[in-house]
Design a protein around this motif. Structure first.
Motif, PDB file in Angstrom:
ATOM      1  N   TYR A 162      18.486  26.940 -52.797  1.00 33.62           N
ATOM      2  CA  TYR A 162      17.791  26.929 -54.066  1.00 33.62           C
ATOM      3  C   TYR A 162      18.110  27.973 -54.959  1.00 33.62           C
ATOM      4  O   TYR A 162      18.276  27.776 -56.239  1.00 33.62           O
ATOM      5  CB  TYR A 162      16.372  26.628 -53.870  1.00 33.62           C
ATOM      6  N   MET A 169       6.668  18.992 -64.402  1.00 30.87           N
ATOM      7  CA  MET A 169       7.053  19.391 -65.790  1.00 30.87           C
ATOM      8  C   MET A 169       7.782  18.322 -66.586  1.00 30.87           C
ATOM      9  O   MET A 169       7.483  18.178 -67.807  1.00 30.87           O
ATOM     10  CB  MET A 169       7.856  20.536 -65.729  1.00 30.87           C
ATOM     11  N   ASN A 191      16.115  18.238 -66.111  1.00 33.31           N
ATOM     12  CA  ASN A 191      14.756  18.804 -65.426  1.00 33.31           C
ATOM     13  C   ASN A 191      14.609  18.525 -64.237  1.00 33.31           C
ATOM     14  O   ASN A 191      14.225  19.159 -63.105  1.00 33.31           O
ATOM     15  CB  ASN A 191      13.455  18.234 -66.274  1.00 33.31           C
ATOM     16  N   SER A 243       7.035  12.919 -62.985  1.00 33.02           N
ATOM     17  CA  SER A 243       6.305  13.858 -62.266  1.00 33.02           C
ATOM     18  C   SER A 243       6.302  15.194 -62.873  1.00 33.02           C
ATOM     19  O   SER A 243       7.180  15.457 -63.758  1.00 33.02           O
ATOM     20  CB  SER A 243       6.437  13.954 -60.768  1.00 33.02           C
ATOM     21  N   ILE A 279       4.693  27.402 -61.113  1.00 27.67           N
ATOM     22  CA  ILE A 279       3.696  26.303 -61.923  1.00 27.67           C
ATOM     23  C   ILE A 279       3.107  25.482 -60.877  1.00 27.67           C
ATOM     24  O   ILE A 279       3.618  24.879 -59.966  1.00 27.67           O
ATOM     25  CB  ILE A 279       4.729  25.577 -62.927  1.00 27.67           C
ATOM     26  N   THR A 331       2.429  21.806 -59.705  1.00 24.96           N
ATOM     27  CA  THR A 331       3.177  20.408 -59.816  1.00 24.96           C
ATOM     28  C   THR A 331       3.145  20.187 -58.287  1.00 24.96           C
ATOM     29  O   THR A 331       2.646  20.703 -57.618  1.00 24.96           O
ATOM     30  CB  THR A 331       4.454  20.626 -60.385  1.00 24.96           C
ATOM     31  N   VAL A 369      19.736  10.958 -60.456  1.00 26.83           N
ATOM     32  CA  VAL A 369      20.818  11.624 -61.384  1.00 26.83           C
ATOM     33  C   VAL A 369      22.115  12.233 -60.457  1.00 26.83           C
ATOM     34  O   VAL A 369      23.039  12.816 -60.928  1.00 26.83           O
ATOM     35  CB  VAL A 369      20.178  13.129 -61.651  1.00 26.83           C
ATOM     36  N   ASP A 388      13.834   8.603 -64.220  1.00 28.35           N
ATOM     37  CA  ASP A 388      13.347   9.139 -62.981  1.00 28.35           C
ATOM     38  C   ASP A 388      13.945   8.381 -61.616  1.00 28.35           C
ATOM     39  O   ASP A 388      14.172   7.108 -61.997  1.00 28.35           O
ATOM     40  CB  ASP A 388      11.881   9.398 -62.652  1.00 28.35           C
TER      41      ASP A 388
HETATM   42  N1  NAD Z   1       6.948  23.871 -59.972  1.00 27.05           N
HETATM   43  C1  NAD Z   1       7.394  24.948 -60.145  1.00 27.05           C
HETATM   44  O1  NAD Z   1       6.649  25.943 -59.868  1.00 27.05           O
HETATM   45  C2  NAD Z   1       8.979  25.228 -60.605  1.00 27.05           C
HETATM   46  C3  NAD Z   1       9.182  26.644 -60.768  1.00 27.05           C
HETATM   47  C4  NAD Z   1      10.490  26.801 -61.251  1.00 27.05           C
HETATM   48  C5  NAD Z   1      11.236  25.672 -61.641  1.00 27.05           C
HETATM   49  N2  NAD Z   1      10.921  24.465 -61.281  1.00 27.05           N
HETATM   50  C6  NAD Z   1      11.985  23.378 -61.558  1.00 27.05           C
HETATM   51  O2  NAD Z   1      11.325  22.514 -62.638  1.00 27.05           O
HETATM   52  C7  NAD Z   1      11.868  21.146 -62.374  1.00 27.05           C
HETATM   53  C8  NAD Z   1      10.802  20.325 -62.051  1.00 27.05           C
HETATM   54  O3  NAD Z   1       9.784  20.692 -61.055  1.00 27.05           O
HETATM   55  P1  NAD Z   1       8.558  20.134 -60.767  1.00 27.05           P
HETATM   56  O4  NAD Z   1       7.824  21.082 -60.306  1.00 27.05           O
HETATM   57  O5  NAD Z   1       8.033  19.382 -62.120  1.00 27.05           O
HETATM   58  O6  NAD Z   1       8.582  19.068 -59.448  1.00 27.05           O
HETATM   59  P2  NAD Z   1       8.075  17.573 -59.064  1.00 27.05           P
HETATM   60  O7  NAD Z   1       8.534  17.478 -57.824  1.00 27.05           O
HETATM   61  O8  NAD Z   1       6.668  17.495 -59.745  1.00 27.05           O
HETATM   62  O9  NAD Z   1       9.037  16.587 -60.193  1.00 27.05           O
HETATM   63  C9  NAD Z   1      10.556  16.325 -59.915  1.00 27.05           C
HETATM   64  C10 NAD Z   1      10.982  14.987 -60.389  1.00 27.05           C
HETATM   65  O10 NAD Z   1      12.174  14.961 -60.409  1.00 27.05           O
HETATM   66  C11 NAD Z   1      12.443  13.560 -59.688  1.00 27.05           C
HETATM   67  N3  NAD Z   1      13.756  13.541 -59.019  1.00 27.05           N
HETATM   68  C12 NAD Z   1      14.111  14.005 -57.639  1.00 27.05           C
HETATM   69  N4  NAD Z   1      15.172  14.050 -57.240  1.00 27.05           N
HETATM   70  C13 NAD Z   1      15.731  13.143 -58.482  1.00 27.05           C
HETATM   71  C14 NAD Z   1      17.060  12.412 -58.449  1.00 27.05           C
HETATM   72  N5  NAD Z   1      17.884  12.232 -57.539  1.00 27.05           N
HETATM   73  N6  NAD Z   1      17.347  11.421 -59.660  1.00 27.05           N
HETATM   74  C15 NAD Z   1      16.110  11.575 -60.509  1.00 27.05           C
HETATM   75  N7  NAD Z   1      15.006  12.124 -60.500  1.00 27.05           N
HETATM   76  C16 NAD Z   1      14.851  12.768 -59.383  1.00 27.05           C
HETATM   77  C17 NAD Z   1      11.394  13.353 -58.643  1.00 27.05           C
HETATM   78  O11 NAD Z   1      11.203  11.968 -58.452  1.00 27.05           O
HETATM   79  C18 NAD Z   1      10.141  13.666 -59.438  1.00 27.05           C
HETATM   80  O12 NAD Z   1       9.567  12.943 -60.244  1.00 27.05           O
HETATM   81  C19 NAD Z   1      12.851  21.224 -61.251  1.00 27.05           C
HETATM   82  O13 NAD Z   1      14.300  21.552 -61.554  1.00 27.05           O
HETATM   83  C20 NAD Z   1      12.451  22.530 -60.520  1.00 27.05           C
HETATM   84  O14 NAD Z   1      13.244  23.042 -59.618  1.00 27.05           O
HETATM   85  C21 NAD Z   1       9.782  24.411 -60.963  1.00 27.05           C
END
Ligand code: NAD
Length: 245
Positions: free
Chosen positions: A155, A17, A89, A15, A188, A190, A63, A36
């Motif tokens: 967080y 990023m 990630n 999913s 971002i 998502t 993870v 994932d």
């Molecule tokens: N979206 C934002 O604005 C934003 C901003 C800063 C940082 N981030 C960071 O970017 C990263 C990705 O976020 P995103 O927005 O793409 O989120 P998302 O929710 O779209 O995707 C996260 C993915 O991680 C997977 N996941 C969750 N728990 C898991 C586990 N225990 N083992 C394996 N996979 C697992 C989920 O199934 C999902 O596919 C995260 O570390 C988040 O903290 C996101």
């Protein structure tokens, strides 16, 4: 192609990023291991890569489970023979839960996924990168790892831990030819943020908009590539200028 012949592991690649990074890396010639906790979404990412002519495998990886991480490394080496790039990630958000409202369970879950998993997987991958005398680790941090107002207690603390852990890795393992950097995305679009962004204004962001996953992918490709050969220990904000005002 900028990642030709490189093998990359991306966690949380079903999913957001992580998915976009997996697809973007494959477009640049990398062989991608899509990991994932949700196997169906990991397989969908793999299918998108293969349909576009790229090379990828999908694995169910929670993870927080050391056995899953060990299997991820074992299958990657058995399939592709090396690990050049690791993108830590996978992460979850606490939706701005203040400290007094944060349960021990929420705190532990956030730290297990956002921090401890990164430590355990990096420790499994680093010896292979040391043996190769090269590699790139990209930790997905956040601007919540730089400032205090972009997450709740757990967080914010977890992403500050990611920032510190990234600096530690870079300081100690840079001499092995491994470059370790963190990406600090602002907000971002998502699945994680979709609901929040319906009502959130953009006026505190100098570029006056939220970011798109493709913009983070461009930075991740750069950090994974040889173009970033003198980048080590950097915490790179990609936030439209949010953290400088
Ligand atoms: N979206 C934002 O604005 C934003 C901003 C800063 C940082 N981030 C960071 O970017 C990263 C990705 O976020 P995103 O927005 O793409 O989120 P998302 O929710 O779209 O995707 C996260 C993915 O991680 C997977 N996941 C969750 N728990 C898991 C586990 N225990 N083992 C394996 N996979 C697992 C989920 O199934 C999902 O596919 C995260 O570390 C988040 O903290 C996101």
């Amino acid at each position: 192609m900028r990642l030709n012949q490189k093998t990359a592991i991306v966690t949380g690649a079903g999913s957001g990023m992580g998915q976009a990074e997996a697809i973007g890396f494959a477009k640049e010639g990398a062989q991608v291991v899509v990991a994932d906790v949700n196997l169906a979404t990991a397989e969908a990412t793999r299918d998108a890569i293969v349909a576009a002519g790229g090379e990828a495998i999908a694995l169910a990886v929670d993870v927080t489970q050391l056995a899953d991480l060990q299997n991820l490394v074992d299958v990657t080496l058995a399939t592709y023979g090396r690990i050049d790039v690791l993108v830590n990630n996978a992460g979850i958000f606490d939706y701005y839960t203040n400290s007094l409202d944060t349960s021990e369970e929420l705190w532990d879950k956030i730290f297990a996924i956002n921090v401890k998993a990164m430590f355990q997987l990096s420790n499994l991958v680093l010896p292979h990168m040391q043996a190769q005398q090269g590699g790139a680790i990209i930790n997905i941090c956040s601007i919540a790892g730089l400032v205090a107002n972009m997450g709740g207690a757990a967080y914010t603390a977890s992403k500050h831990a990611v920032a510190g852990y990234t600096k530690h890795l870079a300081a100690v393992y840079g001499k092995d030819g491994i470059k370790i950097n963190a990406i600090c995305p602002g907000t971002i679009r998502t699945a994680m943020t979709a609901e929040m962004l319906k009502t959130r204004p953009t006026d505190k962001i100098p570029l006056d908009r939220f970011g798109e996953v493709g913009e983070v992918v461009d930075l991740a490709v750069f950090l994974a590539s040889d173009e970033a050969r003198f980048m080590n220990g950097a915490l790179v904000p990609i936030d439209g200028g949010f953290t400088i005002v």
